[in-house]
Enzyme design. Structure first.
Site, PDB file in Angstrom:
ATOM      1  N   ARG A 126       8.785   3.566  30.951  1.00 53.55           N
ATOM      2  CA  ARG A 126       9.115   2.146  30.851  1.00 53.55           C
ATOM      3  C   ARG A 126       9.996   1.643  31.991  1.00 53.55           C
ATOM      4  O   ARG A 126       9.836   0.524  32.475  1.00 53.55           O
ATOM      5  CB  ARG A 126       9.855   1.931  29.542  1.00 53.55           C
ATOM      6  N   HIS A 129      12.068  -3.842  28.304  1.00 54.74           N
ATOM      7  CA  HIS A 129      10.643  -3.665  27.975  1.00 54.74           C
ATOM      8  C   HIS A 129       9.837  -4.424  29.019  1.00 54.74           C
ATOM      9  O   HIS A 129      10.149  -5.574  29.322  1.00 54.74           O
ATOM     10  CB  HIS A 129      10.352  -4.193  26.571  1.00 54.74           C
ATOM     11  N   HIS A 140      15.607  -4.723  25.861  1.00 51.84           N
ATOM     12  CA  HIS A 140      14.883  -4.290  24.665  1.00 51.84           C
ATOM     13  C   HIS A 140      15.667  -3.281  23.828  1.00 51.84           C
ATOM     14  O   HIS A 140      15.669  -3.362  22.602  1.00 51.84           O
ATOM     15  CB  HIS A 140      13.560  -3.671  25.130  1.00 51.84           C
ATOM     16  N   ARG A 177      14.711   5.991  27.086  1.00 48.14           N
ATOM     17  CA  ARG A 177      14.079   6.380  25.823  1.00 48.14           C
ATOM     18  C   ARG A 177      12.559   6.406  25.951  1.00 48.14           C
ATOM     19  O   ARG A 177      11.944   5.481  26.477  1.00 48.14           O
ATOM     20  CB  ARG A 177      14.459   5.382  24.731  1.00 48.14           C
ATOM     21  N   GLU A 183       1.573   5.400  24.172  1.00 43.35           N
ATOM     22  CA  GLU A 183       2.365   4.425  24.942  1.00 43.35           C
ATOM     23  C   GLU A 183       2.917   5.137  26.183  1.00 43.35           C
ATOM     24  O   GLU A 183       2.707   6.337  26.370  1.00 43.35           O
ATOM     25  CB  GLU A 183       3.501   3.870  24.074  1.00 43.35           C
TER      26      GLU A 183
END
Ligand code: FAD
Ligand code: SIN
Length: 537
Positions: A290, A244, A351, A386, A115
């Site tokens: 992200r 997200h 998110h 994160r 990811e």
């Protein structure tokens, strides 16, 4: 009514359940959860758990990726500890019976996904339903354990602390603040219970519901952060709210995530005309961190005025897509979107909460006997952003460490008699006939947080949000003391508190870093701001 227990755990997600299983070896455990036991963010997790299993990977690379994502604010010791302990925790889940996806053919072993921000494949997963599988296995074990009792539909209201008892003349003043459990609303029995505990653990998850659009389930109203803050626990880094990049955009879909693993397997982000756009923003394109992908989409949408962008995985063989992402495939099909043939309309949504109750490496908060683990905590792993799939990992590692550490505290405390706190006092509160106040304020908070304290912020927007939240806080205060508590009212009070904490931290940080982007201070300022934003009552 009073419940006495060694450990009170609030929350049945991965953090609370992991803690409970270990803690039950040294004492009795009561777990409260505010709805059904599987209503947790954990249960909706798709992508998986990041951990080093590939011989081509190394602990050092996972550490580096986590530190880079965190933009200078991770606590490196914590990162090292979590990454090092990760493989053991994942193996333990496997030994409990969790079925992670395996590679097919000759090259057998765990199937590892990738990811955003990861430089290696290292995400163990159960297709795209990892959370459900982990939750199922942990709950089965908890329910088989005679030392653990789960209380569903039990909403923690506030912590019972020494200073509350001093105020009522039950204890005399000593130096350190201590927690002795919580007042809990039994939402079905309509009564407030006193849970008296030697160790209390907040494992209440995140606060996505503070925003209009979120990937989170309804339970994510920031109760733990609000309860901890009201009790005097230090809170850190609340400005770092992770959006997200890809939630399904469909008028009938409430909050359905399209996992980052789809981009990991080759999914491409497209504008309305079908043009890929991520290469304009970052060399890692769809697999950039992200915050970068979410901001790029936000910019594309603002420039084009379109309501969504598109995520396309239809160039991959249909059999592969259906096998790897069965949950996403089936859910999108319910909305007449066949992801093997057409792109998926997506938008960013709130998110994950990187900030929370400040803890040490064992999940200890600044109040004695009170621990915080999982998404509710700010333990130093994530810093300003994160890394994908590091959250389930964090909860597993801290669940175990907090249980071991609190067992030591319990050993020392066991001979001290538990104090008798006052029963919950409803005062002259009556039943409310005006639920519209709650729903109106709830909507208003979520809307102004989305518009003013979202992916891109400015000083003016933050100031507007602050003045709105103060007015709402005053209304709630008045309302709260006059009416008998309900789950909705408790959640509204907590949501407003968390909104205020996010706005406060965002207003304090006079730079842009990671997930906090303020147009009035567009650069990172390491000289003044390479530090946590810490606040307390
Ligand atoms: P949760 O799992 O959210 O559990 C919180 C518990 O606290 C619930 O039982 C709730 O009822 C209870 N609770 C809350 N307030 C109260 C109260 N006042 N009284 C009583 N009980 C209360 N992370 C990853 O690492 N990998 C992924 O693939 C991934 N995918 C995700 C997909 C989605 C759709 C979402 C929403 C998140 C995802 N995340 C992922 C993030 C991750 O799932 C969460 O951060 C993690 O599950 C949090 O676990 P937790 O145990 O801290 O809290
Ligand atoms: C996802 O599957 O995209 C969520 C992963 C995460 O939140 O870490």
């Amino acid at each position: 009514m009073e419940v006495r227990t060694d450990y009170l755990v609030i929350g049945t997600g991965i953090a609370g359940l992991s803690f409970a299983l270990q803690a039950a070896k040294s004492g009795s455990v009561a777990i409260c959860t505010k709805k059904g036991k599987t209503e947790t963010s954990t249960n909706y997790a798709q992508g998986g758990i990041a951990s080093v299993f590939d011989p081509e990977d190394s602990l050092e690379l996972h550490i580096e990726d986590t530190l880079r994502a965190g933009c200078g604010l991770c606590n490196e010791d914590v990162v090292r500890m979590v990454v090092r302990e990760g493989p053991d925790r994942v193996n333990e889940l496997i030994s409990f019976g969790v079925h992670f996806s395996q590679r097919q053919g000759d090259d057998q072993g765990l199937d590892l996904g990738i990811e955003g921000g990861h430089t290696r494949r290292r995400i163990v997963h159960t297709k795209d339903r990892t959370g459900q599988e982990v939750e199922r296995v942990l709950l089965d074990r908890v329910e088989d354990n005679p030392n653990i009792k789960i209380y569903e539909n039990h909403v923690a209201i506030d912590l019972i602390t020494k200073s509350k008892m001093i105020k009522k003349g039950i204890l005399t003043k000593e130096t350190s603040e201590t927690c002795w459990g919580a007042y809990v609303l039994d939402a079905e029995g309509n009564r407030v219970l006193t849970f008296l505990a030697r160790i209390t653990v907040l494992a209440t998850g995140g606060a996505g519901k503070v925003y209009l659009y979120t990937s989170n389930p309804d339970i994510a109203t920031g109760d733990g952060v609000a309860m901890g803050y009201r009790a005097g626990v230090k809170v850190a880094n609340m400005e770092f709210v992770q959006f997200h990049p890809t939630c399904l955009y469909h008028p009938k879909a409430k909050n359905f995530l399209i996992s980052e693993a789809v981009r990991g397997e080759g999914g491409i982000l497209l504008d309305r005309k079908g043009n890929p756009f991520m290469e304009k923003y970052h060399p890692m394109k769809e697999l950039a961190f992200r915050d970068i992908v979410a901001r790029s989409i936000d910019l594309e949408l603002k420039k084009s005025g379109d309501p969504c962008v598109y995520l396309d995985i239809s160039h991959k063989p249909a059999a592969f897509v259906k096998e790897r992402f069965p949950h996403i495939y089936e859910t999108c099909l319910e909305y007449q979107i066949d992801i093997t043939r057409e792109p998926i309309p997506v938008v960013p949504a709130a998110h994950y909460m990187c900030g929370g109750l400040l803890t040490d490496q064992d999940g200890r908060t600044s109040i004695d006997n009170l621990f915080a683990i999982g998404e509710v905590a700010c333990a130093g792993l994530h810093g300003a952003n994160r890394l994908a799939s590091n959250s389930l990992l964090e909860a597993l590692v801290f669940g175990r460490r907090a249980a071991e550490s609190s067992a030591r505290v319990l050993g020392d405390n066991k001979k001290i008699p538990l104090p008798t706190p006052p029963e919950w006092d409803p005062g002259s509160a009556t039943d409310s006939e005006e639920m519209v106040v709650v729903t109106h304020n709830w909507d208003e908070i979520r809307r102004f947080m989305w518009n003013y304290v979202g992916i891109v912020r400015t000083n003016k927007r933050l100031a507007r949000a602050m003045s709105r939240v103060k007015i709402i806080q005053d209304e709630i205060k008045e309302y709260y003391w006059n009416f008998i508590v309900t789950r909705d009212l408790l959640e509204l009070r907590n949501l407003a508190m968390v909104a205020e904490l996010i706005i406060t931290c965002a207003s304090l940080r006079k730079e842009s870093r990671g997930l906090h982007y303020n147009l009035d201070y567009p650069s990172q300022d390491d000289r003044h701001w390479k530090r946590d934003t810490v606040i307390w009552l």
